[in-house]
Motif scaffolding. Structure first.
Motif, short mmCIF file in Angstrom:
data_model
loop_
_atom_site.label_atom_id
_atom_site.label_comp_id
_atom_site.label_asym_id
_atom_site.label_seq_id
_atom_site.Cartn_x
_atom_site.Cartn_y
_atom_site.Cartn_z
N MET A 187 0.84 -1.17 0.00
CA MET A 187 0.00 0.00 0.00
C MET A 187 0.89 1.25 0.00
SD MET A 187 -3.13 0.85 2.65
CE MET A 187 -3.36 -0.89 2.87
N ASN A 188 0.66 2.13 -0.91
CA ASN A 188 1.43 3.38 -1.00
C ASN A 188 0.47 4.56 -0.99
OD1 ASN A 188 3.87 1.95 -1.40
ND2 ASN A 188 3.34 1.70 -3.55
N PHE A 189 0.81 5.58 -0.25
CA PHE A 189 -0.02 6.78 -0.22
C PHE A 189 0.78 7.95 0.33
CE2 PHE A 189 -0.89 4.37 3.64
CZ PHE A 189 -0.64 5.30 4.64
N THR A 190 0.24 9.14 0.16
CA THR A 190 0.83 10.36 0.70
C THR A 190 -0.25 11.10 1.47
OG1 THR A 190 2.35 10.53 -1.17
CG2 THR A 190 1.97 12.54 0.11
N ARG A 191 0.08 11.56 2.65
CA ARG A 191 -0.85 12.37 3.45
C ARG A 191 -0.30 13.78 3.53
NH1 ARG A 191 -4.47 8.91 2.70
NH2 ARG A 191 -4.67 7.16 4.13
N ASN A 192 -1.19 14.74 3.74
CA ASN A 192 -0.78 16.14 3.75
C ASN A 192 -1.20 16.84 5.02
OD1 ASN A 192 0.23 16.28 0.95
ND2 ASN A 192 -1.90 15.82 0.45
N ALA A 193 -0.38 17.77 5.43
CA ALA A 193 -0.70 18.68 6.53
C ALA A 193 0.01 19.99 6.22
CB ALA A 193 -0.22 18.11 7.86
N SER A 194 -0.47 21.07 6.79
CA SER A 194 0.16 22.36 6.56
C SER A 194 0.17 23.18 7.84
CB SER A 194 -0.56 23.14 5.45
OG SER A 194 -1.89 23.42 5.85
N ALA A 195 1.12 24.08 7.90
CA ALA A 195 1.22 25.00 9.02
C ALA A 195 1.38 26.41 8.48
CB ALA A 195 2.41 24.64 9.91
N ASN A 196 0.79 27.35 9.17
CA ASN A 196 0.91 28.76 8.81
C ASN A 196 1.35 29.51 10.06
OD1 ASN A 196 0.37 30.93 6.86
ND2 ASN A 196 -1.07 31.61 8.41
N TRP A 197 2.27 30.46 9.90
CA TRP A 197 2.78 31.24 11.04
C TRP A 197 2.85 32.70 10.67
CZ3 TRP A 197 3.52 29.76 15.90
CH2 TRP A 197 4.17 30.64 16.76
N GLN A 198 2.50 33.55 11.62
CA GLN A 198 2.58 35.01 11.42
C GLN A 198 3.25 35.64 12.62
OE1 GLN A 198 -1.56 35.24 11.39
NE2 GLN A 198 -1.80 34.66 9.26
N GLY A 199 4.29 36.39 12.36
CA GLY A 199 4.96 37.13 13.42
C GLY A 199 6.21 36.46 13.95
N SER A 200 6.75 37.05 15.00
CA SER A 200 7.97 36.52 15.61
C SER A 200 7.65 35.24 16.37
CB SER A 200 8.57 37.55 16.58
OG SER A 200 7.73 37.71 17.71
N VAL A 201 8.71 34.51 16.75
CA VAL A 201 8.49 33.23 17.41
C VAL A 201 7.77 33.37 18.75
CG1 VAL A 201 10.74 33.06 18.58
CG2 VAL A 201 9.53 30.98 17.89
N LYS A 202 8.07 34.41 19.52
CA LYS A 202 7.44 34.55 20.84
C LYS A 202 6.10 35.27 20.81
CE LYS A 202 11.34 34.00 23.89
NZ LYS A 202 12.08 34.50 25.03
N GLU A 203 5.95 36.23 19.94
CA GLU A 203 4.70 36.99 19.90
C GLU A 203 3.77 36.54 18.79
OE1 GLU A 203 7.75 38.74 20.08
OE2 GLU A 203 7.55 38.89 22.26
N GLY A 204 4.27 35.78 17.87
CA GLY A 204 3.47 35.34 16.73
C GLY A 204 2.48 34.25 17.07
N LYS A 205 1.79 33.82 16.04
CA LYS A 205 0.82 32.74 16.20
C LYS A 205 0.69 32.02 14.88
CE LYS A 205 -2.97 35.79 15.10
NZ LYS A 205 -4.16 36.46 15.50
N GLY A 206 0.14 30.82 14.95
CA GLY A 206 -0.03 30.04 13.74
C GLY A 206 -1.18 29.08 13.86
N ASP A 207 -1.35 28.33 12.79
CA ASP A 207 -2.36 27.28 12.80
C ASP A 207 -1.87 26.10 11.97
OD1 ASP A 207 -3.51 27.51 9.95
OD2 ASP A 207 -3.84 29.54 10.71
N ILE A 208 -2.43 24.94 12.30
CA ILE A 208 -2.07 23.69 11.65
C ILE A 208 -3.35 23.05 11.11
CG2 ILE A 208 -1.14 21.36 12.02
CD1 ILE A 208 0.62 22.58 14.24
N THR A 209 -3.27 22.59 9.87
CA THR A 209 -4.41 21.96 9.22
C THR A 209 -3.97 20.63 8.62
OG1 THR A 209 -5.42 24.10 8.71
CG2 THR A 209 -6.14 22.23 7.39
N THR A 210 -4.81 19.62 8.76
CA THR A 210 -4.52 18.33 8.14
C THR A 210 -5.38 18.16 6.91
OG1 THR A 210 -6.13 17.22 9.56
CG2 THR A 210 -3.84 17.23 10.31
N GLY A 211 -4.86 17.42 5.94
CA GLY A 211 -5.58 17.19 4.70
C GLY A 211 -6.91 16.50 4.90
N SER A 212 -7.01 15.66 5.93
CA SER A 212 -8.26 14.95 6.20
C SER A 212 -9.33 15.85 6.79
CB SER A 212 -8.00 13.80 7.18
OG SER A 212 -7.69 14.33 8.46
#
Length: 139
Positions: free
Chosen positions: A1-26
């Motif tokens: 069985m072969n497949f590829t799964r996807n996820a993504s991350a988005n980040w805005q701002g500096s590491v300490k003051e910034g924020k982000g979100d994570i989304t999965t393909g499913s």
């Protein structure tokens, strides 16, 4: 069985003051919030370490179920916790703790199969860190 799964991350701002979100393909995660506070403090949201722990626990538990099935056992219940330890800028350990209710299996056989599952689980193979296991058979 072969497949590829996807996820993504988005980040805005500096590491300490910034924020982000994570989304999965499913769609299981859709813009799940993460930030410095959710990773290094106990603020609400997710973080990469807990997601790695969830992936490892899920993969390991399915692998264990499959190996038990190959030996003729059908688990009534398997529960795995994954404790991911982050120290000095790196993940240094993942402690798996599995508890299983499996009819007609002896404790030694359960532990033997649980150890094999730890070795052959695709996520275990991927991670280059110490991985421990505490396996318990429920009676």
């Amino acid at each position: 069985m072969n497949f590829t799964r996807n996820a993504s991350a988005n980040w805005q701002g500096s590491v300490k003051e910034g924020k982000g979100d994570i989304t999965t393909g499913s769609g299981a995660l859709k813009k799940a919030k993460y930030a410095f506070g959710t990773r290094f403090k106990d603020e609400n949201g997710t973080n990469p370490e807990e997601l790695i722990g969830a992936a490892h626990a899920g993969c390991y538990t399915m692998q264990l179920s499959g190996l038990l099935g190959e030996e003729g056992y059908t688990p009534d219940d398997l529960h795995t916790d994954a404790k991911v330890t982050f120290k000095d800028g790196e993940i240094v350990k993942i402690a798996l703790s599995v508890s299983g209710k499996v009819p007609n299996i002896k404790k030694e056989e359960f532990i033997k199969i649980a150890e094999k599952a730890k070795r052959v689980c695709p996520v275990s193979k991927l991670l280059d860190t110490e991985i421990t296991l505490d396996a318990k058979l429920q009676v």
